[in-house]
Design a protein around this motif. Structure first.
Motif, PDB file in Angstrom:
ATOM      1  N   THR A  41      -2.399   3.754   3.513  1.00 46.83           N
ATOM      2  CA  THR A  41      -1.960   4.124   4.853  1.00 46.83           C
ATOM      3  C   THR A  41      -1.786   5.638   4.928  1.00 46.83           C
ATOM      4  O   THR A  41      -1.083   6.214   4.103  1.00 46.83           O
ATOM      5  CB  THR A  41      -0.625   3.426   5.189  1.00 46.83           C
ATOM      6  OG1 THR A  41      -0.815   2.021   5.098  1.00 46.83           O
ATOM      7  CG2 THR A  41      -0.144   3.782   6.588  1.00 46.83           C
ATOM      8  N   PHE A  42      -2.446   6.267   5.896  1.00 45.18           N
ATOM      9  CA  PHE A  42      -2.325   7.715   6.071  1.00 45.18           C
ATOM     10  C   PHE A  42      -1.530   8.027   7.325  1.00 45.18           C
ATOM     11  O   PHE A  42      -1.790   7.452   8.383  1.00 45.18           O
ATOM     12  CB  PHE A  42      -3.714   8.361   6.203  1.00 45.18           C
ATOM     13  CG  PHE A  42      -4.491   8.386   4.925  1.00 45.18           C
ATOM     14  CD1 PHE A  42      -4.346   9.439   4.024  1.00 45.18           C
ATOM     15  CD2 PHE A  42      -5.359   7.348   4.610  1.00 45.18           C
ATOM     16  CE1 PHE A  42      -5.061   9.458   2.838  1.00 45.18           C
ATOM     17  CE2 PHE A  42      -6.084   7.357   3.422  1.00 45.18           C
ATOM     18  CZ  PHE A  42      -5.937   8.419   2.528  1.00 45.18           C
ATOM     19  N   LEU A  43      -0.562   8.939   7.199  1.00 45.12           N
ATOM     20  CA  LEU A  43       0.086   9.462   8.395  1.00 45.12           C
ATOM     21  C   LEU A  43      -0.887  10.442   9.031  1.00 45.12           C
ATOM     22  O   LEU A  43      -1.447  11.300   8.362  1.00 45.12           O
ATOM     23  CB  LEU A  43       1.401  10.166   8.051  1.00 45.12           C
ATOM     24  CG  LEU A  43       2.496   9.293   7.440  1.00 45.12           C
ATOM     25  CD1 LEU A  43       3.808  10.052   7.430  1.00 45.12           C
ATOM     26  CD2 LEU A  43       2.663   7.994   8.219  1.00 45.12           C
ATOM     27  N   ASP A  44      -1.080  10.293  10.327  1.00 42.77           N
ATOM     28  CA  ASP A  44      -2.147  10.996  11.030  1.00 42.77           C
ATOM     29  C   ASP A  44      -1.699  12.348  11.583  1.00 42.77           C
ATOM     30  O   ASP A  44      -2.441  13.010  12.272  1.00 42.77           O
ATOM     31  CB  ASP A  44      -2.657  10.113  12.173  1.00 42.77           C
ATOM     32  CG  ASP A  44      -4.125  10.372  12.465  1.00 42.77           C
ATOM     33  OD1 ASP A  44      -4.687  11.287  11.864  1.00 42.77           O
ATOM     34  OD2 ASP A  44      -4.683   9.643  13.296  1.00 42.77           O
ATOM     35  N   THR A  45      -0.466  12.727  11.310  1.00 36.03           N
ATOM     36  CA  THR A  45       0.001  14.030  11.754  1.00 36.03           C
ATOM     37  C   THR A  45       0.052  14.934  10.539  1.00 36.03           C
ATOM     38  O   THR A  45       0.893  14.753   9.674  1.00 36.03           O
ATOM     39  CB  THR A  45       1.421  13.944  12.358  1.00 36.03           C
ATOM     40  OG1 THR A  45       1.805  12.579  12.397  1.00 36.03           O
ATOM     41  CG2 THR A  45       1.491  14.565  13.697  1.00 36.03           C
ATOM     42  N   PRO A  46      -0.893  15.883  10.458  1.00 32.00           N
ATOM     43  CA  PRO A  46      -0.911  16.711   9.270  1.00 32.00           C
ATOM     44  C   PRO A  46       0.240  17.703   9.282  1.00 32.00           C
ATOM     45  O   PRO A  46       0.775  18.023  10.334  1.00 32.00           O
ATOM     46  CB  PRO A  46      -2.249  17.451   9.372  1.00 32.00           C
ATOM     47  CG  PRO A  46      -2.530  17.526  10.822  1.00 32.00           C
ATOM     48  CD  PRO A  46      -1.917  16.290  11.431  1.00 32.00           C
ATOM     49  N   PRO A  48       0.825  -1.212   0.000  1.00 34.69           N
ATOM     50  CA  PRO A  48       0.000   0.000   0.000  1.00 34.69           C
ATOM     51  C   PRO A  48       0.861   1.264   0.000  1.00 34.69           C
ATOM     52  O   PRO A  48       2.007   1.231   0.443  1.00 34.69           O
ATOM     53  CB  PRO A  48      -0.781  -0.097   1.312  1.00 34.69           C
ATOM     54  CG  PRO A  48      -0.661  -1.509   1.756  1.00 34.69           C
ATOM     55  CD  PRO A  48       0.641  -2.021   1.221  1.00 34.69           C
ATOM     56  N   ALA A  49       0.266   2.358  -0.469  1.00 36.75           N
ATOM     57  CA  ALA A  49       0.946   3.643  -0.435  1.00 36.75           C
ATOM     58  C   ALA A  49       0.851   4.243   0.963  1.00 36.75           C
ATOM     59  O   ALA A  49      -0.117   4.021   1.674  1.00 36.75           O
ATOM     60  CB  ALA A  49       0.315   4.594  -1.436  1.00 36.75           C
ATOM     61  N   VAL A  50       1.882   5.015   1.324  1.00 37.71           N
ATOM     62  CA  VAL A  50       1.860   5.779   2.573  1.00 37.71           C
ATOM     63  C   VAL A  50       1.690   7.251   2.199  1.00 37.71           C
ATOM     64  O   VAL A  50       2.467   7.796   1.419  1.00 37.71           O
ATOM     65  CB  VAL A  50       3.157   5.567   3.382  1.00 37.71           C
ATOM     66  CG1 VAL A  50       3.115   6.388   4.668  1.00 37.71           C
ATOM     67  CG2 VAL A  50       3.369   4.092   3.680  1.00 37.71           C
ATOM     68  N   VAL A  51       0.640   7.868   2.739  1.00 38.41           N
ATOM     69  CA  VAL A  51       0.207   9.188   2.286  1.00 38.41           C
ATOM     70  C   VAL A  51       0.291  10.213   3.420  1.00 38.41           C
ATOM     71  O   VAL A  51      -0.106   9.927   4.548  1.00 38.41           O
ATOM     72  CB  VAL A  51      -1.251   9.111   1.767  1.00 38.41           C
ATOM     73  CG1 VAL A  51      -1.772  10.489   1.378  1.00 38.41           C
ATOM     74  CG2 VAL A  51      -1.345   8.140   0.588  1.00 38.41           C
TER      75      VAL A  51
END
Ligand code: GDP
Length: 297
Positions: A67-72, A16-19
């Motif tokens: 996958t999303f990093l949750d720290t904007p 999966p991509a990490v975004v």
């Protein structure tokens, strides 16, 4: 393939991509992450309750996941870049449709460019009466972003993070971008991973959320994380469920470290406590030297 066996490349599989979500303050990064988190299957299973561990996974009906990093924002991105940990594959550039391109929009664009990470544009707040997505397109175009509707290859999606409109389109755009990038990783052998968030829990001690880049992280392994070391007592997924192992792009929270690492630190698997201690000591000495040198300068 004998050469591959000897070099230990192992099995390479799609991952999966990490975004990372970036953009100007108040343009809706946090709202977007909240809404995306709610679309994840895991969140639904857990009755909407997910742990904030610094990353989450959205699973599509097709079985694909993101996958999303949750720290904007830029801080997280920069911290990781500074340590050479290019953990992000794609940047979602959030631009508010009423506000348009602002200084931090341009900053985010330049961060992504320097890191060579492709952008998918999310024009947010399209529910508002003052929304002017066309103006945003023109602004981005004149800043050199080659949008697909202008003959380039940067995808643009109109969304409302608040009314949850267009999120499916955004997820599709990210899957397409990931497919174009043909993201793959080695899944067997010792893991290489990076820390995306670390904190101390009163009862559980230091906790580090990590994303595996390659290989598989397994519970019980000795690890060195940045300059800290430990033995993995437990791995938990994004809904707090204990799991035995973690594959590439799968965020897991590691319990069992002796000290607190930092976002961007690398995770190295070693085969004994002695080696873990040695490597950790060596890295601490180097950190101290670097610190003293900086004071000298
Ligand atoms: P951040 O600073 O980029 O993380 O922005 P936030 O997510 O905190 O949003 C800033 C403000 O814009 C908040 O008051 C949100 O409720 C509002 N907002 C975010 N997304 C939308 C949207 O799609 N539509 C509308 N009308 N308001 C939004």
């Amino acid at each position: 393939n004998i050469r591959r066996m000897h070099t230990g490349e192992g099995t390479v599989e799609p991952r999966p991509a990490v975004v990372t979500v970036m953009g100007h303050v108040d343009h809706g990064k946090t709202s977007l992450l909240d809404s995306l988190r709610q679309t994840s299957v895991a969140a639904k299973e857990a009755g909407g309750i997910t742990q904030h561990i610094g990353a989450f996974v959205v699973e599509m009906q097709s079985g694909a996941s993101i996958t999303f990093l949750d720290t904007p924002g830029h801080a997280a991105f920069s911290a990781m870049r500074a340590r050479g940990a290019a953990v992000t594959d794609i940047v979602v550039l959030v631009v508010a449709a009423d506000d348009g391109v602002m200084p931090q929009t341009l900053e985010a664009m330049s961060h992504a460019k320097v890191a060579n990470v492709p952008i998918v544009v999310a024009i947010n707040k399209c529910d508002k009466s003052g929304a002017d997505p066309e103006r945003v397109r023109i602004q981005l175009g004149s800043e050199g972003l080659l949008l697909e509707d202008m003959g380039g290859d940067v995808q643009v999606v109109e969304i409302s993070a608040l009314s949850k409109l267009g999120l499916d389109k955004l997820e599709e755009a990210l899957l397409l971008q990931a497919e174009i990038m043909d993201l793959k990783a080695r899944t067997d052998g010792p893991a290489q991973a990076f820390v995306v968030e670390a904190r101390v829990d009163r009862g559980r001690g230091p906790l580090a959320t990590t994303i595996v880049k390659s290989g598989t992280l397994v519970s019980g392994q000795y690890i060195v994380v940045g300059a800290e070391w430990g033995r993995i007592r437990s791995l938990r997924d994004t809904v707090g469920k204990v799991t035995e192992s973690a594959k590439p792009a799968m965020p897991v929270e590691i319990e069992g470290l002796r000290g607190l690492p930092m976002a961007g630190d690398d995770v190295v698997v070693v085969d004994s406590e002695e080696r873990a201690r040695m490597l950790s000591q060596g890295r601490k000495k180097k950190q101290e030297k670097d610190r003293l040198r900086k004071i000298d300068e």
